[in-house]
Design a protein around this motif. Structure first.
Motif, mmCIF file in Angstrom:
data_model
loop_
_atom_site.group_PDB
_atom_site.id
_atom_site.type_symbol
_atom_site.label_atom_id
_atom_site.label_comp_id
_atom_site.label_asym_id
_atom_site.label_seq_id
_atom_site.Cartn_x
_atom_site.Cartn_y
_atom_site.Cartn_z
ATOM 1 N N GLU A 22 0.842 -1.186 0.000
ATOM 2 C CA GLU A 22 0.000 0.000 0.000
ATOM 3 C C GLU A 22 0.881 1.242 0.000
ATOM 4 O OE1 GLU A 22 -3.996 1.636 2.259
ATOM 5 O OE2 GLU A 22 -2.333 0.964 3.527
ATOM 6 N N LYS A 41 -3.259 4.014 -2.745
ATOM 7 C CA LYS A 41 -3.466 2.858 -3.618
ATOM 8 C C LYS A 41 -2.891 1.592 -2.990
ATOM 9 C CE LYS A 41 -5.489 4.690 -7.255
ATOM 10 N NZ LYS A 41 -6.069 5.822 -6.490
ATOM 11 N N SER A 44 -1.005 -4.288 -6.490
ATOM 12 C CA SER A 44 -1.405 -5.624 -6.954
ATOM 13 C C SER A 44 -0.180 -6.474 -7.284
ATOM 14 C CB SER A 44 -2.285 -5.488 -8.197
ATOM 15 O OG SER A 44 -1.562 -4.868 -9.254
ATOM 16 N N GLU A 64 -7.024 -10.224 -0.257
ATOM 17 C CA GLU A 64 -7.938 -10.095 -1.395
ATOM 18 C C GLU A 64 -8.127 -8.634 -1.823
ATOM 19 O OE1 GLU A 64 -10.581 -11.020 2.292
ATOM 20 O OE2 GLU A 64 -8.616 -11.606 1.476
ATOM 21 N N TRP A 65 -7.859 -7.691 -0.914
ATOM 22 C CA TRP A 65 -7.986 -6.279 -1.288
ATOM 23 C C TRP A 65 -6.963 -5.892 -2.354
ATOM 24 C CZ3 TRP A 65 -8.286 -3.672 4.228
ATOM 25 C CH2 TRP A 65 -9.459 -4.103 4.865
ATOM 26 N N GLU A 67 -6.219 -7.330 -4.928
ATOM 27 C CA GLU A 67 -6.717 -7.591 -6.274
ATOM 28 C C GLU A 67 -7.275 -6.321 -6.919
ATOM 29 O OE1 GLU A 67 -9.554 -10.735 -6.062
ATOM 30 O OE2 GLU A 67 -8.196 -12.091 -4.978
ATOM 31 N N TYR A 68 -7.651 -5.347 -6.082
ATOM 32 C CA TYR A 68 -8.191 -4.090 -6.595
ATOM 33 C C TYR A 68 -7.105 -3.023 -6.740
ATOM 34 C CZ TYR A 68 -12.335 -6.485 -4.850
ATOM 35 O OH TYR A 68 -13.306 -7.414 -4.592
ATOM 36 N N GLY A 69 -5.861 -3.434 -6.551
ATOM 37 C CA GLY A 69 -4.766 -2.484 -6.557
ATOM 38 C C GLY A 69 -4.223 -2.178 -7.938
ATOM 39 N N TYR A 70 -3.114 -1.461 -7.941
ATOM 40 C CA TYR A 70 -2.429 -1.029 -9.150
ATOM 41 C C TYR A 70 -0.999 -1.555 -9.115
ATOM 42 C CZ TYR A 70 -6.293 2.248 -9.785
ATOM 43 O OH TYR A 70 -7.533 2.809 -9.957
#
Length: 245
Positions: A22, A41, A44, A64-65, A67-70
Protein backbone atom coordinates in the motif's frame (compact mmCIF):
# COMPACT_ATOMS: atom_id res chain seq x y z
CA UNK A 1 6.34 25.40 0.45
CA UNK A 2 4.92 22.26 -1.12
CA UNK A 3 6.13 18.85 0.11
CA UNK A 4 5.10 15.25 -0.53
CA UNK A 5 4.19 13.24 2.56
CA UNK A 6 4.83 9.56 1.93
CA UNK A 7 4.22 6.23 3.66
CA UNK A 8 4.09 2.57 2.66
CA UNK A 9 2.64 -0.58 4.19
CA UNK A 10 4.54 -3.76 3.45
CA UNK A 11 4.74 -7.51 3.90
CA UNK A 12 7.50 -7.21 6.51
CA UNK A 13 10.47 -5.25 7.82
CA UNK A 14 13.26 -6.52 5.54
CA UNK A 15 13.89 -3.70 3.06
CA UNK A 16 15.88 -5.99 0.78
CA UNK A 17 13.20 -8.63 0.18
CA UNK A 18 9.78 -7.58 1.49
CA UNK A 19 7.19 -5.95 -0.77
CA UNK A 20 5.12 -2.79 -0.70
CA UNK A 21 1.38 -3.50 -0.58
CA UNK A 22 0.00 0.00 0.00
CA UNK A 23 1.20 3.51 -0.84
CA UNK A 24 -0.16 6.69 0.71
CA UNK A 25 0.91 10.17 -0.39
CA UNK A 26 -0.25 13.67 0.46
CA UNK A 27 0.77 16.86 -1.30
CA UNK A 28 1.02 19.25 1.66
CA UNK A 29 1.25 23.05 1.82
CA UNK A 30 3.52 23.88 4.76
CA UNK A 31 2.36 27.51 4.85
CA UNK A 32 -1.38 26.78 4.92
CA UNK A 33 -0.77 23.57 6.91
CA UNK A 34 -3.31 21.72 4.78
CA UNK A 35 -3.37 18.90 2.21
CA UNK A 36 -3.93 19.91 -1.41
CA UNK A 37 -3.87 16.46 -3.02
CA UNK A 38 -4.32 12.99 -1.51
CA UNK A 39 -3.35 9.69 -3.12
CA UNK A 40 -3.85 6.16 -1.78
CA UNK A 41 -3.47 2.86 -3.62
CA UNK A 42 -3.08 -0.83 -2.91
CA UNK A 43 -0.36 -2.63 -4.88
CA UNK A 44 -1.41 -5.62 -6.95
CA UNK A 45 0.62 -8.67 -7.89
CA UNK A 46 2.15 -9.29 -4.45
CA UNK A 47 2.13 -12.89 -3.24
CA UNK A 48 1.13 -13.01 0.42
CA UNK A 49 2.96 -15.85 2.20
CA UNK A 50 2.54 -17.32 5.71
CA UNK A 51 5.61 -15.44 6.94
CA UNK A 52 3.84 -12.17 6.12
CA UNK A 53 1.09 -12.78 8.67
CA UNK A 54 2.61 -10.63 11.42
CA UNK A 55 2.86 -7.55 9.19
CA UNK A 56 -0.60 -8.13 7.72
CA UNK A 57 -2.07 -8.40 11.22
CA UNK A 58 -0.54 -5.02 12.09
CA UNK A 59 -1.80 -3.12 9.05
CA UNK A 60 -5.09 -5.04 8.80
CA UNK A 61 -4.91 -5.25 5.01
CA UNK A 62 -6.67 -8.32 3.57
CA UNK A 63 -4.82 -10.14 0.78
CA UNK A 64 -7.94 -10.09 -1.39
CA UNK A 65 -7.99 -6.28 -1.29
CA UNK A 66 -4.78 -6.24 -3.30
CA UNK A 67 -6.72 -7.59 -6.27
CA UNK A 68 -8.19 -4.09 -6.60
CA UNK A 69 -4.77 -2.48 -6.56
CA UNK A 70 -2.43 -1.03 -9.15
CA UNK A 71 1.02 -2.13 -10.27
CA UNK A 72 3.81 -0.47 -8.31
CA UNK A 73 5.43 1.04 -11.39
CA UNK A 74 2.20 2.89 -12.22
CA UNK A 75 1.90 4.19 -8.66
CA UNK A 76 5.51 5.39 -8.51
CA UNK A 77 5.13 7.07 -11.91
CA UNK A 78 2.08 8.93 -10.62
CA UNK A 79 4.04 10.15 -7.61
CA UNK A 80 6.62 11.55 -10.02
CA UNK A 81 3.74 13.26 -11.84
CA UNK A 82 2.45 14.82 -8.59
CA UNK A 83 5.90 16.12 -7.72
CA UNK A 84 6.28 17.75 -11.11
CA UNK A 85 2.74 19.13 -11.14
CA UNK A 86 3.04 20.82 -7.73
CA UNK A 87 6.78 21.58 -7.85
CA UNK A 88 7.38 19.54 -4.72
CA UNK A 89 10.56 20.49 -2.85
CA UNK A 90 10.89 17.77 -0.18
CA UNK A 91 9.85 14.19 0.47
CA UNK A 92 8.55 13.76 4.03
CA UNK A 93 8.29 10.36 5.73
CA UNK A 94 8.28 9.13 9.33
CA UNK A 95 11.30 6.87 9.73
CA UNK A 96 11.72 7.41 6.00
CA UNK A 97 15.50 7.15 6.14
CA UNK A 98 15.30 3.87 8.02
CA UNK A 99 12.51 2.18 6.14
CA UNK A 100 10.13 3.82 3.65
CA UNK A 101 12.81 5.18 1.34
CA UNK A 102 15.14 2.13 1.45
CA UNK A 103 12.34 -0.35 0.68
CA UNK A 104 11.03 1.95 -2.08
CA UNK A 105 14.50 2.14 -3.61
CA UNK A 106 14.79 -1.66 -3.39
CA UNK A 107 11.45 -2.04 -5.16
CA UNK A 108 12.51 0.46 -7.85
CA UNK A 109 15.73 -1.50 -8.31
CA UNK A 110 13.76 -4.70 -8.84
CA UNK A 111 11.73 -2.85 -11.47
CA UNK A 112 15.04 -1.67 -13.02
CA UNK A 113 13.71 1.89 -12.95
CA UNK A 114 14.50 5.19 -11.25
CA UNK A 115 11.91 7.61 -9.89
CA UNK A 116 12.39 11.32 -9.29
CA UNK A 117 10.37 11.49 -6.07
CA UNK A 118 12.88 9.17 -4.38
CA UNK A 119 15.67 11.63 -5.25
CA UNK A 120 14.06 14.56 -3.43
CA UNK A 121 15.71 15.83 -0.23
CA UNK A 122 14.23 13.87 2.66
CA UNK A 123 12.69 15.19 5.84
CA UNK A 124 12.32 12.36 8.32
CA UNK A 125 9.83 13.37 11.00
CA UNK A 126 11.17 10.72 13.35
CA UNK A 127 14.47 12.61 13.56
CA UNK A 128 14.12 16.07 12.00
CA UNK A 129 11.47 17.73 14.16
CA UNK A 130 13.25 20.34 16.32
CA UNK A 131 11.96 19.31 19.75
CA UNK A 132 12.79 21.66 22.62
CA UNK A 133 12.50 18.64 24.93
CA UNK A 134 13.00 15.02 23.98
CA UNK A 135 9.57 13.30 23.77
CA UNK A 136 8.91 10.10 25.69
CA UNK A 137 8.57 8.33 22.35
CA UNK A 138 9.18 9.28 18.73
CA UNK A 139 6.63 6.82 17.40
CA UNK A 140 4.10 8.54 15.17
CA UNK A 141 1.12 7.67 17.35
CA UNK A 142 2.84 9.00 20.47
CA UNK A 143 3.80 12.24 18.72
CA UNK A 144 0.18 12.68 17.65
CA UNK A 145 -0.97 12.19 21.25
CA UNK A 146 1.56 14.79 22.35
CA UNK A 147 -0.18 17.20 19.96
CA UNK A 148 -3.59 16.29 21.42
CA UNK A 149 -5.10 14.09 18.71
CA UNK A 150 -5.38 10.45 17.65
CA UNK A 151 -4.48 8.76 14.40
CA UNK A 152 -7.85 7.12 13.58
CA UNK A 153 -6.42 4.37 11.37
CA UNK A 154 -2.83 3.69 12.41
CA UNK A 155 -0.68 1.62 10.05
CA UNK A 156 -2.76 2.50 7.02
CA UNK A 157 -0.56 4.49 4.71
CA UNK A 158 -2.49 7.64 3.84
CA UNK A 159 -3.78 8.11 7.41
CA UNK A 160 -0.24 7.81 8.75
CA UNK A 161 0.82 10.48 6.26
CA UNK A 162 -1.96 12.87 7.29
CA UNK A 163 -1.12 12.28 10.95
CA UNK A 164 2.55 12.90 10.25
CA UNK A 165 1.86 16.13 8.38
CA UNK A 166 -0.35 17.45 11.15
CA UNK A 167 2.35 16.67 13.73
CA UNK A 168 4.94 18.38 11.51
CA UNK A 169 2.76 21.48 11.30
CA UNK A 170 3.27 22.14 15.01
CA UNK A 171 6.86 23.12 14.20
CA UNK A 172 8.46 25.91 12.19
CA UNK A 173 9.18 24.39 8.80
CA UNK A 174 12.39 26.38 8.25
CA UNK A 175 13.74 24.94 11.50
CA UNK A 176 12.73 21.44 10.38
CA UNK A 177 14.67 21.92 7.15
CA UNK A 178 17.71 23.15 9.08
CA UNK A 179 17.50 20.15 11.40
CA UNK A 180 17.24 17.79 8.43
CA UNK A 181 20.69 18.91 7.33
CA UNK A 182 22.34 17.56 10.50
CA UNK A 183 24.52 14.65 9.33
CA UNK A 184 23.75 11.01 9.99
CA UNK A 185 26.11 8.70 11.87
CA UNK A 186 26.26 4.94 12.28
CA UNK A 187 26.19 3.80 15.90
CA UNK A 188 27.12 0.37 17.21
CA UNK A 189 25.60 -1.25 20.29
CA UNK A 190 28.25 -3.04 22.33
CA UNK A 191 26.25 -6.04 23.51
CA UNK A 192 27.08 -9.72 23.75
CA UNK A 193 24.81 -12.52 22.57
CA UNK A 194 22.98 -12.82 25.87
CA UNK A 195 22.11 -9.11 25.86
CA UNK A 196 21.20 -8.74 22.18
CA UNK A 197 17.54 -8.10 23.06
CA UNK A 198 18.57 -4.81 24.66
CA UNK A 199 19.90 -3.63 21.30
CA UNK A 200 16.79 -4.85 19.51
CA UNK A 201 14.60 -2.95 21.98
CA UNK A 202 16.39 0.24 20.90
CA UNK A 203 15.82 -0.67 17.23
CA UNK A 204 19.39 -1.65 16.40
CA UNK A 205 19.69 -4.01 13.42
CA UNK A 206 22.00 -6.97 13.06
CA UNK A 207 24.75 -6.25 10.50
CA UNK A 208 22.66 -4.35 7.91
CA UNK A 209 21.37 -0.81 7.40
CA UNK A 210 19.61 -0.78 4.05
CA UNK A 211 22.09 -2.30 1.61
CA UNK A 212 25.15 -1.47 3.74
CA UNK A 213 26.68 -4.33 5.74
CA UNK A 214 28.50 -4.07 9.08
CA UNK A 215 29.71 -7.61 9.88
CA UNK A 216 28.93 -8.99 13.32
CA UNK A 217 27.57 -5.68 14.64
CA UNK A 218 24.32 -4.37 16.04
CA UNK A 219 24.01 -1.05 14.20
CA UNK A 220 21.66 1.90 13.85
CA UNK A 221 21.60 5.02 11.70
CA UNK A 222 20.87 8.12 13.78
CA UNK A 223 21.24 11.87 13.59
CA UNK A 224 24.53 13.12 15.02
CA UNK A 225 22.75 15.27 17.61
CA UNK A 226 20.87 12.19 18.88
CA UNK A 227 24.02 10.17 19.62
CA UNK A 228 24.44 11.36 23.20
CA UNK A 229 20.73 10.79 23.91
CA UNK A 230 20.97 7.23 22.58
CA UNK A 231 24.13 6.64 24.62
CA UNK A 232 22.37 7.76 27.80
CA UNK A 233 19.43 5.45 27.11
CA UNK A 234 21.80 2.54 26.51
CA UNK A 235 23.71 3.30 29.70
CA UNK A 236 20.47 2.97 31.67
CA UNK A 237 20.00 -0.46 30.10
CA UNK A 238 23.56 -1.52 30.98
CA UNK A 239 25.42 -1.31 27.68
CA UNK A 240 27.36 1.19 25.60
CA UNK A 241 26.89 2.73 22.16
CA UNK A 242 29.81 3.95 20.06
CA UNK A 243 29.98 5.85 16.78
CA UNK A 244 31.62 3.78 14.05
CA UNK A 245 30.98 5.95 11.00
Amino acid sequence: MIVLGYDVETTGLDTSKDSIIEVGAVVWDTDQKLPIDIYSKFISGVEIKPEHKEAMDVNGIKPEWLEYGYCLEEVFCFLDHLCKKYDVKYLVAHNGAGYDVPISISEASRLKLEFDFLKLPLIDTRYDLPFTKEPKSRSLNHLALDQGFLNPFAHRAVFDVLTMCRVMSAFDFDKIVAHSKIPWVIARALVDYDNREKAKEMRFSWEKIGEEVFPKCWVKKIKEDQLEIEQNKASQKGFKIVKIK
